[in-house]
Scaffold this motif. Structure first.
Motif, PDB file in Angstrom:
ATOM      1  N   CYS A  57       8.022   3.722  15.091  1.00 36.62           N
ATOM      2  CA  CYS A  57       8.593   4.885  15.783  1.00 36.62           C
ATOM      3  C   CYS A  57       8.112   4.838  17.225  1.00 36.62           C
ATOM      4  O   CYS A  57       6.976   5.248  17.522  1.00 36.62           O
ATOM      5  N   GLY A  58       8.943   4.341  18.116  1.00 38.22           N
ATOM      6  CA  GLY A  58       8.545   4.211  19.515  1.00 38.22           C
ATOM      7  C   GLY A  58       7.416   3.204  19.659  1.00 38.22           C
ATOM      8  O   GLY A  58       7.555   2.022  19.314  1.00 38.22           O
ATOM      9  N   LYS A  59       6.258   3.665  20.149  1.00 35.60           N
ATOM     10  CA  LYS A  59       5.083   2.810  20.295  1.00 35.60           C
ATOM     11  C   LYS A  59       4.088   3.007  19.155  1.00 35.60           C
ATOM     12  O   LYS A  59       2.975   2.476  19.207  1.00 35.60           O
ATOM     13  N   SER A  60       4.490   3.772  18.141  1.00 36.41           N
ATOM     14  CA  SER A  60       3.611   4.024  17.000  1.00 36.41           C
ATOM     15  C   SER A  60       4.074   3.195  15.815  1.00 36.41           C
ATOM     16  O   SER A  60       5.282   2.986  15.617  1.00 36.41           O
ATOM     17  N   TYR A  61       3.106   2.756  15.006  1.00 40.01           N
ATOM     18  CA  TYR A  61       3.395   1.926  13.841  1.00 40.01           C
ATOM     19  C   TYR A  61       2.698   2.532  12.626  1.00 40.01           C
ATOM     20  O   TYR A  61       1.489   2.814  12.650  1.00 40.01           O
ATOM     21  N   TYR A  62       3.466   2.734  11.573  1.00 36.36           N
ATOM     22  CA  TYR A  62       2.960   3.266  10.314  1.00 36.36           C
ATOM     23  C   TYR A  62       2.928   2.115   9.304  1.00 36.36           C
ATOM     24  O   TYR A  62       3.978   1.629   8.860  1.00 36.36           O
ATOM     25  N   CYS A  63       1.730   1.667   8.978  1.00 35.87           N
ATOM     26  CA  CYS A  63       1.528   0.492   8.129  1.00 35.87           C
ATOM     27  C   CYS A  63       1.018   0.945   6.758  1.00 35.87           C
ATOM     28  O   CYS A  63      -0.032   1.583   6.665  1.00 35.87           O
ATOM     29  N   VAL A  64       1.757   0.624   5.717  1.00 33.82           N
ATOM     30  CA  VAL A  64       1.423   1.030   4.356  1.00 33.82           C
ATOM     31  C   VAL A  64       1.049  -0.211   3.552  1.00 33.82           C
ATOM     32  O   VAL A  64       1.819  -1.182   3.509  1.00 33.82           O
ATOM     33  N   THR A  65      -0.105  -0.202   2.928  1.00 36.28           N
ATOM     34  CA  THR A  65      -0.504  -1.239   1.969  1.00 36.28           C
ATOM     35  C   THR A  65      -1.039  -0.540   0.731  1.00 36.28           C
ATOM     36  O   THR A  65      -1.806   0.418   0.828  1.00 36.28           O
ATOM     37  N   LYS A  66      -0.636  -1.026  -0.425  1.00 32.31           N
ATOM     38  CA  LYS A  66      -1.065  -0.412  -1.683  1.00 32.31           C
ATOM     39  C   LYS A  66      -1.013  -1.467  -2.783  1.00 32.31           C
ATOM     40  O   LYS A  66      -0.336  -2.495  -2.667  1.00 32.31           O
ATOM     41  N   GLY A  67      -1.734  -1.192  -3.856  1.00 31.36           N
ATOM     42  CA  GLY A  67      -1.722  -2.081  -5.008  1.00 31.36           C
ATOM     43  C   GLY A  67      -0.425  -1.970  -5.777  1.00 31.36           C
ATOM     44  O   GLY A  67       0.084  -0.873  -6.012  1.00 31.36           O
ATOM     45  N   VAL A  68       0.138  -3.118  -6.156  1.00 24.73           N
ATOM     46  CA  VAL A  68       1.387  -3.166  -6.903  1.00 24.73           C
ATOM     47  C   VAL A  68       1.192  -4.058  -8.124  1.00 24.73           C
ATOM     48  O   VAL A  68       0.247  -4.847  -8.203  1.00 24.73           O
ATOM     49  N   SER A  69       2.111  -3.917  -9.067  1.00 25.41           N
ATOM     50  CA  SER A  69       2.088  -4.728 -10.284  1.00 25.41           C
ATOM     51  C   SER A  69       3.192  -5.773 -10.195  1.00 25.41           C
ATOM     52  O   SER A  69       4.367  -5.423 -10.026  1.00 25.41           O
ATOM     53  N   VAL A  70       2.817  -7.039 -10.289  1.00 26.95           N
ATOM     54  CA  VAL A  70       3.759  -8.148 -10.213  1.00 26.95           C
ATOM     55  C   VAL A  70       3.651  -8.951 -11.505  1.00 26.95           C
ATOM     56  O   VAL A  70       2.572  -9.483 -11.808  1.00 26.95           O
ATOM     57  N   PRO A  71       4.725  -9.043 -12.301  1.00 28.44           N
ATOM     58  CA  PRO A  71       4.621  -9.751 -13.590  1.00 28.44           C
ATOM     59  C   PRO A  71       4.232 -11.213 -13.457  1.00 28.44           C
ATOM     60  O   PRO A  71       3.605 -11.767 -14.360  1.00 28.44           O
ATOM     61  N   CYS A  72       4.585 -11.862 -12.344  1.00 28.45           N
ATOM     62  CA  CYS A  72       4.297 -13.291 -12.219  1.00 28.45           C
ATOM     63  C   CYS A  72       2.831 -13.562 -11.879  1.00 28.45           C
ATOM     64  O   CYS A  72       2.441 -14.731 -11.789  1.00 28.45           O
ATOM     65  N   ILE A  73       2.024 -12.518 -11.679  1.00 26.41           N
ATOM     66  CA  ILE A  73       0.586 -12.700 -11.409  1.00 26.41           C
ATOM     67  C   ILE A  73      -0.181 -11.890 -12.450  1.00 26.41           C
ATOM     68  O   ILE A  73      -0.590 -10.758 -12.193  1.00 26.41           O
ATOM     69  N   PRO A  74      -0.380 -12.428 -13.640  1.00 26.79           N
ATOM     70  CA  PRO A  74      -1.144 -11.688 -14.651  1.00 26.79           C
ATOM     71  C   PRO A  74      -2.626 -11.687 -14.309  1.00 26.79           C
ATOM     72  O   PRO A  74      -3.114 -12.559 -13.574  1.00 26.79           O
ATOM     73  N   PRO A  75      -3.387 -10.712 -14.796  1.00 27.06           N
ATOM     74  CA  PRO A  75      -4.838 -10.713 -14.552  1.00 27.06           C
ATOM     75  C   PRO A  75      -5.497 -11.952 -15.150  1.00 27.06           C
ATOM     76  O   PRO A  75      -5.021 -12.528 -16.136  1.00 27.06           O
ATOM     77  N   ASN A  76      -6.603 -12.374 -14.541  1.00 24.77           N
ATOM     78  CA  ASN A  76      -7.343 -13.530 -15.025  1.00 24.77           C
ATOM     79  C   ASN A  76      -8.778 -13.122 -15.328  1.00 24.77           C
ATOM     80  O   ASN A  76      -9.211 -12.010 -15.027  1.00 24.77           O
ATOM     81  N   ASN A  77      -9.521 -14.053 -15.911  1.00 30.19           N
ATOM     82  CA  ASN A  77     -10.894 -13.771 -16.322  1.00 30.19           C
ATOM     83  C   ASN A  77     -11.912 -14.050 -15.222  1.00 30.19           C
ATOM     84  O   ASN A  77     -13.074 -13.690 -15.364  1.00 30.19           O
ATOM     85  N   LYS A  78     -11.503 -14.703 -14.136  1.00 30.52           N
ATOM     86  CA  LYS A  78     -12.457 -15.052 -13.083  1.00 30.52           C
ATOM     87  C   LYS A  78     -12.756 -13.856 -12.188  1.00 30.52           C
ATOM     88  O   LYS A  78     -13.892 -13.640 -11.796  1.00 30.52           O
ATOM     89  N   GLN A  79     -11.725 -13.096 -11.821  1.00 32.32           N
ATOM     90  CA  GLN A  79     -11.907 -11.931 -10.958  1.00 32.32           C
ATOM     91  C   GLN A  79     -11.444 -10.673 -11.686  1.00 32.32           C
ATOM     92  O   GLN A  79     -10.582 -10.732 -12.554  1.00 32.32           O
ATOM     93  N   LYS A  80     -11.996  -9.553 -11.269  1.00 35.81           N
ATOM     94  CA  LYS A  80     -11.600  -8.262 -11.836  1.00 35.81           C
ATOM     95  C   LYS A  80     -10.472  -7.694 -10.994  1.00 35.81           C
ATOM     96  O   LYS A  80     -10.591  -7.557  -9.775  1.00 35.81           O
ATOM     97  N   ARG A  81      -9.352  -7.372 -11.626  1.00 30.64           N
ATOM     98  CA  ARG A  81      -8.183  -6.858 -10.923  1.00 30.64           C
ATOM     99  C   ARG A  81      -8.413  -5.399 -10.516  1.00 30.64           C
ATOM    100  O   ARG A  81      -8.821  -4.576 -11.340  1.00 30.64           O
ATOM    101  N   VAL A  82      -8.164  -5.087  -9.244  1.00 30.58           N
ATOM    102  CA  VAL A  82      -8.221  -3.723  -8.729  1.00 30.58           C
ATOM    103  C   VAL A  82      -6.784  -3.206  -8.682  1.00 30.58           C
ATOM    104  O   VAL A  82      -6.014  -3.573  -7.796  1.00 30.58           O
ATOM    105  N   ASP A  83      -6.431  -2.374  -9.641  1.00 29.21           N
ATOM    106  CA  ASP A  83      -5.067  -1.856  -9.719  1.00 29.21           C
ATOM    107  C   ASP A  83      -4.854  -0.657  -8.790  1.00 29.21           C
ATOM    108  O   ASP A  83      -3.813  -0.552  -8.151  1.00 29.21           O
TER     109      ASP A  83
END
Length: 485
Positions: A277-303
């Motif tokens: 919006c003009g010279k302002s930027y609204y940046c959104v990042t959030k956790g999402v669920s993607v079926p092609c990336i299932p959780p693994n045992n090496k790292q703990k998933r932050v949902d």
């Protein structure tokens, strides 16, 4: 102890003597002990002489093992079985092979009966889910990015997320009042931080960072550039772009963040998008669920993960009337899978140490951008940051009015009281204190947790009521006046 060792050694020697005696007795038993069935097997055995382990004329005292009935029975049975199999499996004649491979009339009559209409009926019933079997349990759902990516990805981060961010920026989200926890300054940057604790969910943080002599566009690319981020964000171990939309700039990325040695690393699958919006930027990042990336045992998933910010130009600290500075309003919360109070304690202790690395990182990024103007290309994440959705200021106003405005309250800490009748809450606090003390005792040798932190942590949950700062100040002043009089 010596008596026990003597008993154990005696038992072992006794068992060894028993086993040796049993073997010698079985090898040297007389002929008349053999049963008639065994003698019959011996007489019928046609095994070759090479199977005899010892000859009768051998002077060895173990020659009886070669003529033992049980051993000969095993050898003879194995040999006769092999001979019978060799006689049974006879080579196929060439005429029979031709008959098998022949494609005559008999083949046309015989082959259709191999796969019949009964098999077709079973397949149709499976397709129509009328086979009468058990219910199906889904185990996988994969997707390969195709032509419909531009239609699907924008629905990952939508305008509802933009409205929530706008309401947070304008303080119209209807949430609790913010409590200031930090106000730091270094040359070129000022940093302020607040927090609030909702009844349900993790602690929420709000920060305001002002960078001197920086444009919103460069700051936007600086936070979006995952290839450059590890130079100033040491917790980021790796980042991968899973999917991207070149029409809206929406991206799905996978982060692996390093945690201390007593915790496993954390995995983040993040959807992100930018509105302009003009010279302002609204940046959104959030956790999402993607079926092609299932959780693994090496790292703990932050949902549960939310980290969004508004970048806009502001007047410089020099107060010269020029908007040469850049303001970043960040709103962040996540569930890292550790106790809430311990996580909050870690944030308070390590926040400024991590934040102050941003200022030299931004200056290095500015120099890199100036050098790239000579012809070198931007990184892919920085290029995607320049693809955003345009909106108007009127639309921002309409989004901000979508929720009830929160009451204007001073940014001071609210008084905290302890409900002595709530035994469950007291138990939770005791567990939190015990966990903090256990971690402190474990790490005390390395100097990770100083005693002052434990003292403050104990005061936080020691059962005393915390009074407002204004009340404490008033009491101190009244005491000083009384003593002076």
């Amino acid at each position: 102890m010596a008596l026990l060792m003597t008993i154990i050694i005696g038992l072992i020697l006794g068992w060894l003597a028993f086993v040796v005696g049993l073997l010698i007795g079985w090898a040297w038993k007389p002929r008349w002990v053999s049963s008639p069935s065994e003698e019959k097997v011996q007489s019928q055995c046609s095994a070759p002489r090479s199977f005899e382990l010892s000859s009768p004329s051998s002077p060895s005292p173990l020659k009886g093992f070669g003529s033992a009935p049980c051993f000969k029975t095993l050898v003879c049975g194995t040999w006769n079985m092999a001979l019978r199999q060799q006689k049974t499996v006879s080579p196929v004649s060439s005429s029979e092979q031709v008959h098998v491979l022949d494609g005559g009339k008999k083949t046309e009559e015989r082959l259709p009966n191999t796969v019949t209409e009964l098999d077709l009926r079973h397949l149709v019933q499976l397709v129509e889910r009328k086979d009468g079997g058990l219910a199906w349990t889904q185990m996988m759902d994969q997707f390969i990015p195709g032509k419909k990516t531009e239609e699907r990805l924008p629905n990952t981060v939508t305008e509802l997320d933009l409205r929530h961010l706008v309401q947070l920026v304008e303080r119209k989200d209807g949430g609790l009042a913010w409590t200031q926890m930090m106000d730091q300054f270094i040359p070129g940057m000022r940093y302020q931080a607040w927090l609030r604790e909702p009844k349900n969910g993790p602690t929420e943080y709000r920060s305001r960072t002002v960078f001197e002599d920086a444009t919103p566009e460069v700051v936007r690319d600086f936070f979006w550039d995952d290839e450059f981020r590890p130079t100033w964000d040491t917790m980021l171990a790796s980042s991968t772009t899973v999917e991207e939309c070149t029409s809206t700039g929406t991206m799905i990325v996978r982060w692996i963040r390093k945690f201390p040695f007593f915790c496993s690393d954390r995995e983040y699958v993040i959807g992100r998008r930018i509105w302009n919006c003009g010279k302002s930027y609204y940046c959104v990042t959030k956790g999402v669920s993607v079926p092609c990336i299932p959780p693994n045992n090496k790292q703990k998933r932050v949902d549960l993960f939310y980290s969004s910010w508004c970048i806009r130009p502001v007047e410089s600290r020099r107060e010269d009337g020029v908007t040469s500075a850049c303001e970043v309003l960040l709103f962040h919360h996540e569930d890292m899978g550790i106790p809430k109070e311990i996580a909050k304690l870690g944030v308070k202790r390590g926040m400024w140490g991590a934040v102050k690395k941003m200022e030299p990182g931004l200056r290095a990024y500015q120099e890199q951008r100036l050098s790239r103007e000579g012809g070198s290309k931007l990184s892919r994440p920085a290029f995607m940051a320049q693809i955003n959705t345009k909106i108007t200021s009127e639309h921002i106003v309409s989004l901000s009015n979508g929720a009830t405005s929160e009451a204007e309250a001073p940014e001071t800490e609210a008084p905290v009281t302890l409900d002595r009748g709530n035994g469950g809450e007291n138990l939770k606090k005791l567990l939190f204190i015990g966990g903090a003390v256990a971690i402190a005792c474990t790490l005390s040798g390395g100097g990770f947790v100083p005693p002052a932190v434990l003292l403050g942590f104990g005061k936080r949950f020691g059962g005393r009521k915390r009074e407002p700062q204004g009340t404490a100040t008033t009491t101190t002043r009244s005491q000083s006046q009384t003593s002076s009089s």
